[in-house]
Enzyme design. Structure first.
Site, PDB file in Angstrom:
ATOM      1  N   ARG C 117      -7.052   1.946 -30.196  1.00  0.00           N
ATOM      2  CA  ARG C 117      -6.670   3.286 -29.766  1.00  0.00           C
ATOM      3  C   ARG C 117      -7.063   3.449 -28.299  1.00  0.00           C
ATOM      4  O   ARG C 117      -7.735   2.602 -27.748  1.00  0.00           O
ATOM      5  CB  ARG C 117      -7.355   4.354 -30.621  1.00  0.00           C
ATOM      6  CG  ARG C 117      -8.866   4.369 -30.510  1.00  0.00           C
ATOM      7  CD  ARG C 117      -9.469   5.503 -31.355  1.00  0.00           C
ATOM      8  NE  ARG C 117     -10.910   5.580 -31.148  1.00  0.00           N
ATOM      9  CZ  ARG C 117     -11.715   6.451 -31.745  1.00  0.00           C
ATOM     10  NH1 ARG C 117     -11.236   7.327 -32.608  1.00  0.00           N
ATOM     11  NH2 ARG C 117     -13.015   6.472 -31.488  1.00  0.00           N
ATOM     12  N   CYS C 121      -3.540   4.183 -19.553  1.00  0.00           N
ATOM     13  CA  CYS C 121      -4.123   4.637 -18.288  1.00  0.00           C
ATOM     14  C   CYS C 121      -3.728   6.092 -18.104  1.00  0.00           C
ATOM     15  O   CYS C 121      -2.535   6.424 -18.096  1.00  0.00           O
ATOM     16  CB  CYS C 121      -3.599   3.801 -17.126  1.00  0.00           C
ATOM     17  SG  CYS C 121      -4.008   4.541 -15.529  1.00  0.00           S
ATOM     18  N   GLU C 156     -12.075  12.523 -28.399  1.00  0.00           N
ATOM     19  CA  GLU C 156     -13.127  11.775 -27.694  1.00  0.00           C
ATOM     20  C   GLU C 156     -12.607  11.171 -26.386  1.00  0.00           C
ATOM     21  O   GLU C 156     -12.587   9.951 -26.210  1.00  0.00           O
ATOM     22  CB  GLU C 156     -13.720  10.699 -28.616  1.00  0.00           C
ATOM     23  CG  GLU C 156     -14.428  11.303 -29.806  1.00  0.00           C
ATOM     24  CD  GLU C 156     -15.025  10.275 -30.773  1.00  0.00           C
ATOM     25  OE1 GLU C 156     -14.617   9.101 -30.700  1.00  0.00           O
ATOM     26  OE2 GLU C 156     -15.874  10.624 -31.580  1.00  0.00           O
ATOM     27  N   CYS C 166      -6.282  -0.049 -12.716  1.00  0.00           N
ATOM     28  CA  CYS C 166      -4.949  -0.560 -12.423  1.00  0.00           C
ATOM     29  C   CYS C 166      -4.427   0.000 -11.103  1.00  0.00           C
ATOM     30  O   CYS C 166      -5.066   0.843 -10.464  1.00  0.00           O
ATOM     31  CB  CYS C 166      -4.000  -0.212 -13.570  1.00  0.00           C
ATOM     32  SG  CYS C 166      -3.475   1.510 -13.592  1.00  0.00           S
ATOM     33  N   GLU C 312     -17.629  16.277 -35.599  1.00  0.00           N
ATOM     34  CA  GLU C 312     -17.704  15.090 -36.447  1.00  0.00           C
ATOM     35  C   GLU C 312     -19.160  14.724 -36.692  1.00  0.00           C
ATOM     36  O   GLU C 312     -19.977  14.727 -35.776  1.00  0.00           O
ATOM     37  CB  GLU C 312     -17.029  13.868 -35.788  1.00  0.00           C
ATOM     38  CG  GLU C 312     -15.545  13.975 -35.600  1.00  0.00           C
ATOM     39  CD  GLU C 312     -14.962  12.690 -34.995  1.00  0.00           C
ATOM     40  OE1 GLU C 312     -15.650  11.637 -35.050  1.00  0.00           O
ATOM     41  OE2 GLU C 312     -13.852  12.734 -34.459  1.00  0.00           O
ATOM     42  N   TRP C 320     -19.578   1.212 -37.382  1.00  0.00           N
ATOM     43  CA  TRP C 320     -19.368   0.549 -36.091  1.00  0.00           C
ATOM     44  C   TRP C 320     -20.667   0.067 -35.470  1.00  0.00           C
ATOM     45  O   TRP C 320     -20.652  -0.488 -34.378  1.00  0.00           O
ATOM     46  CB  TRP C 320     -18.612   1.471 -35.133  1.00  0.00           C
ATOM     47  CG  TRP C 320     -18.999   2.909 -35.201  1.00  0.00           C
ATOM     48  CD1 TRP C 320     -18.349   3.902 -35.886  1.00  0.00           C
ATOM     49  CD2 TRP C 320     -20.133   3.533 -34.600  1.00  0.00           C
ATOM     50  NE1 TRP C 320     -19.004   5.094 -35.741  1.00  0.00           N
ATOM     51  CE2 TRP C 320     -20.095   4.908 -34.956  1.00  0.00           C
ATOM     52  CE3 TRP C 320     -21.178   3.086 -33.810  1.00  0.00           C
ATOM     53  CZ2 TRP C 320     -21.063   5.824 -34.534  1.00  0.00           C
ATOM     54  CZ3 TRP C 320     -22.148   3.990 -33.388  1.00  0.00           C
ATOM     55  CH2 TRP C 320     -22.083   5.339 -33.747  1.00  0.00           C
ATOM     56  N   HIS C 363     -16.272   3.528 -42.955  1.00  0.00           N
ATOM     57  CA  HIS C 363     -16.951   4.712 -42.441  1.00  0.00           C
ATOM     58  C   HIS C 363     -16.952   5.722 -43.585  1.00  0.00           C
ATOM     59  O   HIS C 363     -15.908   6.091 -44.105  1.00  0.00           O
ATOM     60  CB  HIS C 363     -16.157   5.246 -41.241  1.00  0.00           C
ATOM     61  CG  HIS C 363     -16.847   6.303 -40.444  1.00  0.00           C
ATOM     62  ND1 HIS C 363     -17.239   7.497 -40.975  1.00  0.00           N
ATOM     63  CD2 HIS C 363     -17.227   6.348 -39.134  1.00  0.00           C
ATOM     64  CE1 HIS C 363     -17.812   8.236 -40.032  1.00  0.00           C
ATOM     65  NE2 HIS C 363     -17.823   7.550 -38.914  1.00  0.00           N
TER      66      HIS C 363
END
Lengths: 672, 672, 672
Positions: C117, C121, C156, C166, C312, C320, C363
């Site tokens: 995810r 840019c 997030e 870039c 959350e 993770w 999770h």
């Protein structure tokens, strides 16, 4: 060009004192304050212009030398000489905007970006052309300025880009290989290219040793190291020749970085008028005094007949370590006297005035952010005063008690992957042999294999893995003519191409060993092997075990335990008029120290723990340097009375040194 | 093609003995010396040509097979058979010069350079075409040479480039996905592509799992592992089919690397005539004897009806570890007998003669740099003599006492990121269960899930996280028909797509557990949980805690402390005619050993600490291997008298083994 | 737009409760089960659509909103409000297939691949255009759905791609620089570009701070951090403005991540209606309660007049971390009450139902793989019931006892390379000062430099290295007007451009110090310096030593050993009506705690070890939260009787809290 050194010609009669000065970071009023404070501090040399390219050539072909001329005038008027830098270590942004492929490339293909320094490929024709153009303008416009005492070419060559892997580098490498090998089959043989199907049909097929999926070819890597050192040296020579053509009377140097792996400084020193070095010991490392001594012995040895200078050190702190310990009061002075003891003609700092901005703003300077209020400034003033009174030292030489063989090609080769043990690190091996010398007050030169060793009663040979037949023959002759060599394991293993000298290990040194090294067994980190001496002493070996079938030598010690118990650990052998001691494991410091003491014979002074001792001599006097590296007082027994050069007092019996204390005991001698 | 194994047909009547031989590194006089020394050492097989591409095809389409023919003639005349290698593991420089995109690419886009080996993308059509062409020439020109005993395809497939991420690989992956899934929605479902907006419209949108900013999709990664193993296997099959079409009588193998994660050797073994493996235990690792045993049990299990060979090991030292410990005297022999004990038909080395140059010059060989003076050579000679007398073993089989379920797709899946604990490593889980077996002298086969298990009284199931419904049903049937299964935590969690079997954990194994695994709680490294057994004993669990709501099973042990005290730690359940033991934490070795001893029942020999014990059998005899892995003598009680095959002596009562000692006790048995 | 907060207007009268809901992973029958179970669990808010882009726009310009409408209808019917997400954090595969250069690039030039995810840019015009189009469609088609309570923009921000390097980013950076500096000489001055020849002729020459061979320019890096935070904020503002233009009545938020270095949340909060945050404390870290409190104090402080929400957290475990410790029974509830104690208006989870596939399937969720059988579900139900009874808290505010100055530009600058010590980490410095507050039950707000501090009796200033003249003047005024400031070493060192305030360190704070900081000496990890207080106590300092020449201040403590013995370690100074305490080393916690206790004065409640205490107030009542973080009972002395809001019981004297226990003691107060 200083082809042979006449004592007193340069830089006498004063020890050089000063540092890098970057006026482009400051305004003219600050320049004037700087000149006044330099005079106050006893500064007689300022290194200027090292990173001034973007200010001297603000746009391609447009020049502005006015500000620099003004600075040189100011310094000259203040009695401060100048080491004028060529600014080629950091091209301006416009160069890499116009030619992005000037930027160097890593072995995994990452092209570096501008924004720090040294962001160029030394093989790129546009870099070379622009570099030579700015050097030419600099020499032409300022070369006759009376402030200039020395040319300072570039800065810390190869420091951040030891090797470039771009396509321009590839092309240059192929040219270098053609010159080295003549035909591609010779290169294939040298590299052992039959292994893993690596034979080349033509030099055109060769690439730089970029990242490969498995282990790389060691011959390929070794030659790329040679090539890279040569490439930077070619840039040095190009700038040097240009400067010489304009100002033949000004000596030329560049600043080394001590035991810096990428550049073969023995080869470099042959092309320089004098050697300079940058030394940044870590105050948090208790080995720093020894490492500094070893560093300075190396630099002195590169060009044995010419004095050298400390081009950079710090007054207080650097800013590029994770945690930058500060020097304690007296530590900067003490470290400066280490240089003087080991032959330095100058003590210089990076930098004169701490930057207000940029990468190194928290690198301490002679003049800190708090100005003359900093603790560093007090020591700068004091040291400047002392050095001013030590001009007589500039003609004194350092006479070494022994030599240590050291070579960059060996360093490169022995640390390549695919060795029996990656724990064998070249500098660790050198330190292993140097430590007992340093602690005993024995002074060592470094010598390149093949160098004339006849002046040294003893030569130490730590892990000289790569050794040509000619170099080996030179060492054999040294021993046969009466010299004593102490040779460690993993010496004489391969030739200049990293090809094994087949047969028992040792190659051209084989007959000096006193036995056949039939195989080697590395020890794990933390693993030790017990060593029993024939006189009953016990020691410990680490890192390595040679398996020697004895033949012709005298066994001094054997392994006393483990799977190879009974095999010789240390052998001695007479060879012609001399003898060798061969050490097959990494003996503990006490055991090696005892062995070296026995080999070196009786000394005229007993060492005092923590006190460094070095002697310099002129035709009519000796200067015994005694430097207390401990944080407590030391009481040093003197062999004879003399005059303390710093206090002026007469000293005899025991010399009491305070913590960080230094004494230089002068004694008249008969003229040699 | 050896589709079914007839004992004695190949490679009987002698144990194969020899190693890799790279004559292209040496001159013809050395070849002749080699042939003579091989004969002296009892060598009967040399692996030749593995890295000869650049010498066989020095330029595209230009061939030179003369030198290799000469070498094969020499070996044949010396009575040495040849394993002839296809040289496709290392293309010559000219190939990648002509086609730079043959070079493989990492997941972050770095294209590897040539200069080591395995620098090709197996999906690239130019690589494939050139590889097939040289294999074809090799088979056509040399296939009928009488020295050839076996084809050795490629070398250590995928060793350095387990996966390539280039655009050719991307195209091949899409083709593979189309075949696997038929339509893209099936792939989306399999990968859970609804998560994080990853749904694809078409296979054309799929890329290799290159580096991503956040955590990657596990289904995507799992399929790329399957695809990569399949791609290398396709290359193997292509070379195999070509060789078979020319020389249908010569068996074909390739050398594995034991528990090598990138390749699903169960799938590979189905395509091979016999299995071979390379084993390089670390002499500094005290677990090496166990790891070697486990490795050899795996290789034997891949193709249960065909003998296997050790294709590579070292006599003394390797050179690719950071510190390469040497084998102590006797260690090479002892390790070789481990292979023989566990069914090997051949003991081969890398390599015959140590290279003088190149990457692996410090990798020990049968013949070292010091030639026949090396300690390794003595052992080579001795072992060769012993093996020559052990021909009768070539028809003996190893009968296992139990099976361990193991699967590559499970290994791939359970070690992906995003798991409850990254400390759960598949091989650690296998070793956890294997260790008490090894220490007790219990021999285990490995079996793939779904394999027929009816021959085994006990089956062990360490963390079989990925389990299809069919595989689970197979294990359920095994238990219901009377088998005993010991199943650890984190088994039966996901299906072949890494999609969770919803409901309490266990999926197709759920009814074997004796309770509902409602959640899992990993333990930190170093953290333990106390386990109390119903009989009063106490043990420690690490790594993991299953939270089980008991239902239908018998609780053998519970957690005795911590937040989940009282929850079951070990359960037992009757299922049909068999039963299961479910272990919800990583029990300490003593506790697991006790549990397994109880499950396995009484043994006919008591283990001796440090002494490995394995039994092979023929129709008329049994061979009890006893191998002392300790550096001190061992006294082994014998269950019955027999003949020591190595010494010829009759032994009974207690057998005294010296350090590193080996005994093979032969006993006549009734014909089975 | 919620420009000023009216207590009770939103989200009162209930505490929000619920979590992320990803219906696209499930079938309609599961949706219906979810709605029923949400109602059962007391869920009143579900966050929907955050990662739905590929399902809402399956092909460019083709939309499918039907399934989402159906889900919103179902939730509305079940009484569950919706936080509707804009799906811009994860573009569908088709976008990066069509525009591969939308993919972001690392500083070493690696272009990320899709497959996780945030693979975009934020400066790319195609990303921006497609993002705005899907947000526009979403708002237009669903904006008037009655279920929607709030917009949840993106997810997030910057979590995985804090900066892109870039060429699109380069262009955007140049535009940003032009706006910031106007002319390139101003930028050169700000960056100290004279150092290392870095002067730019034009903004066009500037690149992002990609990887460089040596140390980079700190001004360049600092501005790139500013620019990157601004760029993501610009994307937020663009989405916000579009949503507001369609649904002006719906408040808008995005989820923060606490002390998240890449984004300057003080600047962000000014653009948001309310603040939300994601908090994932590590259950294995004993500091988690303190870190959670500090996190929540920060979020509350960003927008001091508006309640905030936990957007959350997890019920049980994340997936993770390397090892994902599970929360013990009661731990999730206890952590939820920490949020409520510190002002939260909502307690939400990621996610409602655990995924069966994809990256985060392990999770934990409100509803786990084992469904309502999981231990997590039980706590979810219980907490939902409790929260339903706590609606009166939604109008209560948290009154802080002091403020801590914190700024993102300072965080960015002080952790750049080239500092005296890389061991000085900003959050460690904040925790150092926060810990004694937390343990003493003292509540702190965070404040940005320059913010009005007059409401706070005490302000703490941990290492505020970067401080503008204006910000410094603000703090000086605060002290002169009667405030008390506790300032640590390495404060006031540089201006907004990371340029040193020349002179003794401290810059605009210099006159508050009571002496001249003439230099600094970092300590090595593990090294301590003894500190002697004037009252005879002894403490230890670590990390750092300021060297202060005292002048005008009162010395409270001095270094008692080491090279700088005798220099002041702690000074106090009166300034106007207030005073400062300056701390020149990192005092141990006891010493700092004693100092802060003295500064803060007498407290109305004695702290109980392990029990967190916070007070909220409404006009008519106070709510004393007492939260037992220990695994054992705690006995808390109460200052006065009150009513336990959770049990309903009247409490007085000592309150006995069970392990993990929580009490909210309500007391009537006079109306303020």
């Amino acid at each position: 060009m200083i082809s042979s050194w006449e004592p007193g010609t340069w830089p006498a009669p004063h020890v050089l004192y000063g540092g890098d000065y970057n006026p482009e970071q400051w305004s003219p009023p600050v320049w004037r304050e700087d000149a006044a404070l330099m005079r106050k501090a006893g500064v007689n040399l300022a290194t200027v212009g090292v990173f001034s390219w973007a200010r001297l050539e603000p746009a391609p072909g447009e020049y502005d030398f006015g500000w620099l001329t003004e600075v040189l005038d100011l310094l000259y008027d203040a009695g401060v000489g100048v080491a004028l830098g060529t600014p080629t270590a950091s091209p301006p942004p416009w160069l890499t905007v116009a030619h992005p492929d000037v930027l160097p490339v890593t072995d995994s293909g990452v092209r570096y970006s501008p924004g720090s320094r040294q962001h160029f490929c030394v093989h790129h024709p546009e870099y070379q052309a622009h570099a030579m153009r700015i050097v030419s303008e600099l020499a032409r416009r300022l070369g006759d300025h009376p402030a200039i005492r020395i040319w300072h070419v570039h800065n810390e060559f190869a420091c951040h880009v030891p090797q470039c892997f771009c396509d321009f580098s590839a092309a240059a490498f192929r040219t270098w290989l053609r010159e080295r090998y003549g035909n591609v089959e010779a290169m294939n043989e040298a590299w052992g290219a039959s292994f893993w199907s690596q034979r080349y049909r033509d030099f055109d097929e060769v690439l730089p040793p970029r990242v490969v999926p498995a282990l790389p070819n060691p011959g390929h890597h070794l030659d790329y190291r040679r090539f890279s050192s040569d490439s930077y040296l070619a840039q040095y020579i190009a700038e040097r020749d240009l400067l010489r053509s304009v100002t033949s009377h000004i000596p030329i140097t560049t600043n080394y970085m001590g035991f810096f792996k990428p550049l073969d400084y023995f080869a470099w020193a042959r092309e320089q008028d004098l050697c300079s070095t940058d030394n940044y010991p870590d105050p948090a490392d208790p080995d720093s005094p020894m490492l500094t001594a070893m560093h300075y012995d190396l630099i002195r040895s590169l060009k044995k007949d010419v004095p050298w200078t400390v081009m950079e050190q710090t007054t207080f702190r650097v800013n590029w370590r994770p945690v930058n310990a500060a020097k304690v009061p007296g530590e900067m002075r003490r470290g400066s006297y280490q240089a003087l003891a080991r032959g330095a003609a100058g003590i210089l700092f990076f930098q004169w005035r701490a930057s207000a901005a940029g990468t190194e703003k928290f690198h301490s300077a002679m003049l800190g952010h708090a100005g003359t209020a900093t603790p560093g400034w007090r020591e700068v003033i004091e040291l400047g005063e002392e050095l001013h009174r030590l001009g007589e030292l500039t003609t004194a030489t350092v006479a070494a008690d022994c030599a240590i063989l050291f070579s960059w090609p060996n360093w490169w080769a022995v640390e390549q992957i695919g060795q029996p043990s990656a724990e064998l690190r070249m500098l660790e091996q050198v330190r292993w042999m140097y430590r007992p010398l340093f602690e005993a007050g024995v002074t060592a030169d470094f010598a390149a294999p093949g160098e004339d060793l006849s002046a040294y009663p003893v030569v130490l040979v730590p892990s000289l893995y790569l050794l040509t037949e000619a170099e080996g023959a030179s060492l054999r002759r040294y021993v046969e003519n009466g010299g004593t060599a102490v040779i460690s394991f993993w010496s004489g293993i391969v030739d200049e191409h990293d090809r094994v000298h087949l047969g028992p290990y040792g190659g051209p040194l084989r007959e000096l060993i006193g036995g056949d090294v039939v195989d080697v067994a590395p020890l794990q980190p933390g693993q030790t092997v017990e060593v029993a001496w024939t006189d009953g002493r016990r020691s410990a070996g680490t890192l390595w075990q040679d398996l020697v079938d004895e033949s012709g030598g005298e066994v001094l010690a054997r392994y006393a335990a483990g799977p190879w118990a009974g095999y010789p650990a240390v052998l001695s052998k007479q060879a012609g008029a001399g003898r060798t001691v061969y050490v097959g494991t990494r003996l503990d410091t006490a055991a090696l120290g005892g062995l070296l003491a026995q080999v070196l014979g009786e000394r005229d002074a007993q060492p005092t723990a923590g006190v460094e001792r070095v002697v310099r001599r002129t035709a009519g006097a000796s200067y015994e340097f005694l430097i207390n590296h401990r944080g407590e007082p030391a009481s040093v027994p003197l062999a004879a009375a003399g005059q303390d050069l710093l206090s002026g007092a007469t000293v005899s019996g025991r010399l009491e040194l305070p913590p960080q204390g230094v004494s230089i005991v002068r004694r008249e001698t008969e003229r040699r």
